[in-house]
Design a protein around this motif. Structure first.
Motif, PDB file in Angstrom:
ATOM      1  N   ALA A   1      27.031  93.056   8.094  1.00 34.62           N
ATOM      2  CA  ALA A   1      26.215  92.221   7.202  1.00 34.62           C
ATOM      3  C   ALA A   1      24.825  92.793   6.999  1.00 34.62           C
ATOM      4  O   ALA A   1      24.274  92.760   5.890  1.00 34.62           O
ATOM      5  CB  ALA A   1      26.138  90.800   7.749  1.00 34.62           C
ATOM      6  N   HIS A   2      24.215  93.320   8.071  1.00 39.19           N
ATOM      7  CA  HIS A   2      22.845  93.820   7.899  1.00 39.19           C
ATOM      8  C   HIS A   2      22.808  95.159   7.172  1.00 39.19           C
ATOM      9  O   HIS A   2      21.750  95.597   6.726  1.00 39.19           O
ATOM     10  CB  HIS A   2      22.129  93.915   9.251  1.00 39.19           C
ATOM     11  CG  HIS A   2      22.657  94.987  10.150  1.00 39.19           C
ATOM     12  ND1 HIS A   2      23.609  94.743  11.103  1.00 39.19           N
ATOM     13  CD2 HIS A   2      22.363  96.306  10.249  1.00 39.19           C
ATOM     14  CE1 HIS A   2      23.871  95.857  11.760  1.00 39.19           C
ATOM     15  NE2 HIS A   2      23.140  96.823  11.260  1.00 39.19           N
ATOM     16  N   ASN A   3      23.962  95.836   7.040  1.00 43.77           N
ATOM     17  CA  ASN A   3      24.014  97.069   6.257  1.00 43.77           C
ATOM     18  C   ASN A   3      24.179  96.781   4.767  1.00 43.77           C
ATOM     19  O   ASN A   3      23.564  97.435   3.922  1.00 43.77           O
ATOM     20  CB  ASN A   3      25.176  97.952   6.724  1.00 43.77           C
ATOM     21  CG  ASN A   3      24.924  98.569   8.087  1.00 43.77           C
ATOM     22  OD1 ASN A   3      23.783  98.828   8.458  1.00 43.77           O
ATOM     23  ND2 ASN A   3      25.992  98.798   8.851  1.00 43.77           N
ATOM     24  N   TYR A   4      25.035  95.812   4.435  1.00 44.73           N
ATOM     25  CA  TYR A   4      25.340  95.515   3.038  1.00 44.73           C
ATOM     26  C   TYR A   4      24.554  94.320   2.489  1.00 44.73           C
ATOM     27  O   TYR A   4      24.390  94.190   1.283  1.00 44.73           O
ATOM     28  CB  TYR A   4      26.841  95.229   2.886  1.00 44.73           C
ATOM     29  CG  TYR A   4      27.727  96.427   3.128  1.00 44.73           C
ATOM     30  CD1 TYR A   4      28.082  97.264   2.074  1.00 44.73           C
ATOM     31  CD2 TYR A   4      28.216  96.715   4.390  1.00 44.73           C
ATOM     32  CE1 TYR A   4      28.902  98.366   2.271  1.00 44.73           C
ATOM     33  CE2 TYR A   4      29.029  97.809   4.612  1.00 44.73           C
ATOM     34  CZ  TYR A   4      29.373  98.634   3.556  1.00 44.73           C
ATOM     35  OH  TYR A   4      30.182  99.726   3.770  1.00 44.73           O
ATOM     36  N   GLY A   5      24.103  93.427   3.382  1.00 45.86           N
ATOM     37  CA  GLY A   5      23.464  92.188   2.948  1.00 45.86           C
ATOM     38  C   GLY A   5      24.468  91.055   2.917  1.00 45.86           C
ATOM     39  O   GLY A   5      25.631  91.252   2.533  1.00 45.86           O
ATOM     40  N   TRP A   6      24.019  89.865   3.330  1.00 42.41           N
ATOM     41  CA  TRP A   6      24.929  88.725   3.424  1.00 42.41           C
ATOM     42  C   TRP A   6      25.514  88.341   2.061  1.00 42.41           C
ATOM     43  O   TRP A   6      26.602  87.780   1.982  1.00 42.41           O
ATOM     44  CB  TRP A   6      24.216  87.525   4.032  1.00 42.41           C
ATOM     45  CG  TRP A   6      24.003  87.659   5.505  1.00 42.41           C
ATOM     46  CD1 TRP A   6      22.851  88.007   6.143  1.00 42.41           C
ATOM     47  CD2 TRP A   6      24.977  87.471   6.542  1.00 42.41           C
ATOM     48  NE1 TRP A   6      23.046  88.053   7.504  1.00 42.41           N
ATOM     49  CE2 TRP A   6      24.333  87.713   7.776  1.00 42.41           C
ATOM     50  CE3 TRP A   6      26.328  87.123   6.544  1.00 42.41           C
ATOM     51  CZ2 TRP A   6      24.997  87.617   8.999  1.00 42.41           C
ATOM     52  CZ3 TRP A   6      26.993  87.015   7.756  1.00 42.41           C
ATOM     53  CH2 TRP A   6      26.328  87.260   8.973  1.00 42.41           C
ATOM     54  N   ALA A   7      24.790  88.627   0.983  1.00 40.81           N
ATOM     55  CA  ALA A   7      25.273  88.257  -0.353  1.00 40.81           C
ATOM     56  C   ALA A   7      26.145  89.336  -0.976  1.00 40.81           C
ATOM     57  O   ALA A   7      26.625  89.173  -2.103  1.00 40.81           O
ATOM     58  CB  ALA A   7      24.087  87.975  -1.272  1.00 40.81           C
ATOM     59  N   SER A   8      26.396  90.429  -0.251  1.00 41.95           N
ATOM     60  CA  SER A   8      27.175  91.528  -0.788  1.00 41.95           C
ATOM     61  C   SER A   8      28.630  91.120  -1.005  1.00 41.95           C
ATOM     62  O   SER A   8      29.218  90.402  -0.191  1.00 41.95           O
ATOM     63  CB  SER A   8      27.112  92.715   0.175  1.00 41.95           C
ATOM     64  OG  SER A   8      28.128  93.651  -0.094  1.00 41.95           O
ATOM     65  N   PRO A   9      29.259  91.577  -2.105  1.00 44.63           N
ATOM     66  CA  PRO A   9      30.694  91.321  -2.309  1.00 44.63           C
ATOM     67  C   PRO A   9      31.554  91.859  -1.171  1.00 44.63           C
ATOM     68  O   PRO A   9      32.602  91.287  -0.856  1.00 44.63           O
ATOM     69  CB  PRO A   9      30.996  92.047  -3.621  1.00 44.63           C
ATOM     70  CG  PRO A   9      29.691  92.138  -4.328  1.00 44.63           C
ATOM     71  CD  PRO A   9      28.656  92.286  -3.257  1.00 44.63           C
ATOM     72  N   THR A  10      31.109  92.953  -0.557  1.00 41.52           N
ATOM     73  CA  THR A  10      31.872  93.528   0.553  1.00 41.52           C
ATOM     74  C   THR A  10      31.932  92.558   1.730  1.00 41.52           C
ATOM     75  O   THR A  10      33.007  92.303   2.292  1.00 41.52           O
ATOM     76  CB  THR A  10      31.230  94.855   1.012  1.00 41.52           C
ATOM     77  OG1 THR A  10      31.212  95.770  -0.076  1.00 41.52           O
ATOM     78  CG2 THR A  10      32.015  95.455   2.178  1.00 41.52           C
ATOM     79  N   ILE A  11      30.775  92.007   2.091  1.00 39.24           N
ATOM     80  CA  ILE A  11      30.725  91.061   3.210  1.00 39.24           C
ATOM     81  C   ILE A  11      31.450  89.773   2.842  1.00 39.24           C
ATOM     82  O   ILE A  11      32.187  89.204   3.666  1.00 39.24           O
ATOM     83  CB  ILE A  11      29.263  90.769   3.605  1.00 39.24           C
ATOM     84  CG1 ILE A  11      28.566  92.065   4.036  1.00 39.24           C
ATOM     85  CG2 ILE A  11      29.203  89.738   4.728  1.00 39.24           C
ATOM     86  CD1 ILE A  11      29.264  92.819   5.141  1.00 39.24           C
ATOM     87  N   PHE A  12      31.258  89.324   1.614  1.00 36.12           N
ATOM     88  CA  PHE A  12      31.969  88.123   1.153  1.00 36.12           C
ATOM     89  C   PHE A  12      33.480  88.353   1.239  1.00 36.12           C
ATOM     90  O   PHE A  12      34.237  87.458   1.637  1.00 36.12           O
ATOM     91  CB  PHE A  12      31.565  87.795  -0.279  1.00 36.12           C
ATOM     92  CG  PHE A  12      32.227  86.565  -0.828  1.00 36.12           C
ATOM     93  CD1 PHE A  12      31.763  85.298  -0.505  1.00 36.12           C
ATOM     94  CD2 PHE A  12      33.332  86.672  -1.664  1.00 36.12           C
ATOM     95  CE1 PHE A  12      32.388  84.157  -1.002  1.00 36.12           C
ATOM     96  CE2 PHE A  12      33.970  85.547  -2.165  1.00 36.12           C
ATOM     97  CZ  PHE A  12      33.488  84.288  -1.828  1.00 36.12           C
ATOM     98  N   GLY A  13      33.919  89.563   0.872  1.00 35.05           N
ATOM     99  CA  GLY A  13      35.347  89.881   0.943  1.00 35.05           C
ATOM    100  C   GLY A  13      35.863  89.897   2.370  1.00 35.05           C
ATOM    101  O   GLY A  13      36.939  89.351   2.657  1.00 35.05           O
ATOM    102  N   PHE A  14      35.096  90.537   3.285  1.00 35.85           N
ATOM    103  CA  PHE A  14      35.502  90.557   4.691  1.00 35.85           C
ATOM    104  C   PHE A  14      35.667  89.142   5.238  1.00 35.85           C
ATOM    105  O   PHE A  14      36.712  88.787   5.802  1.00 35.85           O
ATOM    106  CB  PHE A  14      34.450  91.298   5.535  1.00 35.85           C
ATOM    107  CG  PHE A  14      34.576  92.790   5.516  1.00 35.85           C
ATOM    108  CD1 PHE A  14      35.810  93.413   5.547  1.00 35.85           C
ATOM    109  CD2 PHE A  14      33.442  93.599   5.481  1.00 35.85           C
ATOM    110  CE1 PHE A  14      35.933  94.790   5.539  1.00 35.85           C
ATOM    111  CE2 PHE A  14      33.541  94.974   5.474  1.00 35.85           C
ATOM    112  CZ  PHE A  14      34.783  95.578   5.501  1.00 35.85           C
ATOM    113  N   LEU A  15      34.606  88.334   5.104  1.00 39.92           N
ATOM    114  CA  LEU A  15      34.613  86.994   5.688  1.00 39.92           C
ATOM    115  C   LEU A  15      35.621  86.086   4.987  1.00 39.92           C
ATOM    116  O   LEU A  15      36.316  85.293   5.631  1.00 39.92           O
ATOM    117  CB  LEU A  15      33.208  86.392   5.629  1.00 39.92           C
ATOM    118  CG  LEU A  15      32.130  87.131   6.431  1.00 39.92           C
ATOM    119  CD1 LEU A  15      30.783  86.445   6.259  1.00 39.92           C
ATOM    120  CD2 LEU A  15      32.497  87.201   7.908  1.00 39.92           C
TER     121      LEU A  15
END
Length: 476
Positions: free
Chosen positions: A222-236
């Motif tokens: 999360a701290h690499n991509y940002g909590w609002a990143s589509p990547t993090i949203f996709g993971f979670l």
């Protein structure tokens, strides 16, 4: 359970062999944390890769532990034990040979696959060899005490090896120990099979791995991509959907990986959540304080390892006391005491800065160790309390898995919450201590949750729910 007569049984040697496997796994917990700053300095890894060095191992253990128990009962515990030691040692050797962080993380995953086969299978081997109840209890007590010794030895061994040889040595040292364990197993450990062979729940197992991997990836990155990143949203998001799918699959499976009916019993559900909270506290505490001691205070690995000894000693002193209190008064009192140890430790750490007195640090570490030592016996006791004897082993295995899930999430969440000190060019040690304060406040909240759950899950209504579930399981 069937025990092979082809091997002459020497119970004490079997016990020593099982203790060696526990020594390997538990010492690895504290050793790896001690060498993380050395790995970062040599390989120039990011903060998230340090988290993955720990969590790649824990992810495999948490994901596979329940499956391994079924496989061992079906194909042979001795065979599975040997495979586990071999994979653990092979993974350790690959860690020692690693020339990049990515290779190290993959090698740690191999270690984790092997580690998932050691502790649960070793316990099954002991129960098949020690058939007399009193002797079995003493053997399991000795086996369990080894974990305290391993936790105490880990920081010292890690510090000495890093100081005199290099961080790779903490992985290479596993190889000769593992080879001794393999030789002893081949010569002295009898083969045994489970009395009832459970089916393999492949869809449930796959969904469990995906869910844990996706949630962990989202929290760590999360701290690499940002909590609002589509990547993090996709993971979670994918992780959450996998959890929902897992529940649906387990409700319909003929032989589920986890029997969801267990969770209708308040003592069991409380024990599972408490295990997750306690081990999340433990793993985040160890990870962040090791980085603090070496990164912020500039201590060499050996001195940093020695500073964590109060944690190990507190755990070693309180673990047997917790067992006696649980046996005499039930799970409530030791869980409240565990919560108190964690809370007092975290309160001291909320004042952590670059010049915190060493005495206060050592006191905080000792209190956390006492809290950790107090929680293990009541977790197991609550998990199996009231369960039919045929289901007690499965309930205890689920509780063990929940401990690993807690450790997995503790590293991921601890890193995510303290990521305010992480920049593109690395960790800003001048702000690291301040950045960890939010973690210690969360530790206080989690510890208070342990106390509340300890009270709720041990009351009259909770015990009644356990009896109802036991009757339901007995009737089917």
């Amino acid at each position: 359970m069937a025990v092979s007569p082809s091997v002459t049984i020497y119970p004490r040697i079997v016990l020593a062999t099982c203790c060696l496997s526990l020594l390997l796994v538990m010492m690895d917990v504290t050793v790896v944390n001690v060498v993380l700053p050395s790995i970062r300095a040599e390989m120039h890894g990011s903060f998230s890769t340090l988290q993955w060095v720990v969590d790649a191992y824990t992810l495999m253990v948490a994901s596979l532990m329940l499956l391994v128990g079924s496989l061992a009962d079906r194909f042979g515990r001795r065979r599975m034990f040997l495979l586990g030691i071999g994979l653990f040692c092979g993974g350790s050797a690959l860690c020692g040979l690693a020339r990049s962080v990515d290779m190290l993380v993959m090698a740690r995953a191999v270690q984790g696959i092997g580690g998932s086969m050691l502790n649960p299978v070793a316990l099954s081997i002991l129960t098949s060899v020690y058939v007399e109840p009193r002797a079995r209890a003493q053997a399991i007590g000795t086996w369990g005490a080894t974990s305290g010794v391993a936790l105490a030895l880990g920081p010292i061994v890690g510090g000495v090896l890093v100081h005199w040889v290099g961080w790779q040595a903490v992985f290479w040292v596993n190889v000769p120990i593992g080879l001794i364990a393999i030789a002893l197993t081949l010569r002295f450990v009898p083969e045994s099979l489970g009395g009832t062979k459970r089916g393999i729940d492949a869809p449930g197992q796959l969904l469990a791995i995906v869910a844990l991997a996706m949630m962990t990836s989202g929290l760590i990155e999360a701290h690499n991509y940002g909590w609002a990143s589509p990547t993090i949203f996709g993971f979670l998001g994918f992780g959450f959907l996998s959890i929902v799918a897992f529940v649906l699959v387990e409700q319909r499976a003929a032989t589920p990986l986890i029997d969801l009916r267990f969770f209708r019993a308040w003592p069991f559900s409380g024990a599972i959540v408490i295990a997750v909270l306690a081990f999340a506290i433990f793993s985040a505490f160890l990870f962040l304080n090791t980085l603090y001691l070496q990164g912020v205070r500039g201590l060499p690995a050996l001195q940093a390892g020695l500073c964590t000894l109060p944690f190990a000693f507190g755990s070693m002193l309180c673990a047997p006391l917790s067992g006696r209190l649980t046996g005499r008064y039930g799970a409530r009192l030791p869980l409240v005491l565990s919560s108190a140890g964690f809370v007092l430790s975290a309160i001291l750490l909320t004042r952590l800065d670059t010049t915190t007195p060493v005495g206060m640090l050592l006191l905080s570490y000792g209190l956390c160790g006492c809290g950790f030592g107090m929680c293990n016996a009541p977790i197991t006791n609550s998990a199996i309390s009231g369960m039919p004897r045929a289901q007690a082993g499965v309930a205890a295995a689920i509780a063990s898995t929940s401990r690993q899930v807690g450790a997995l999430l503790g590293i991921a969440l601890g890193g995510a919450l303290s990521a305010g000190s992480v920049r593109a060019d690395g960790v800003q040690w001048s702000t690291f201590a301040q950045a960890t304060h939010v973690v210690w406040w969360c530790m206080i909240a989690a510890a208070l949750g342990i106390a509340v759950l300890g009270m709720v899950s041990t009351g009259i209504r909770a015990r009644k729910s356990g009896q109802d579930v036991a009757a339901l399981l007995d009737s089917r």
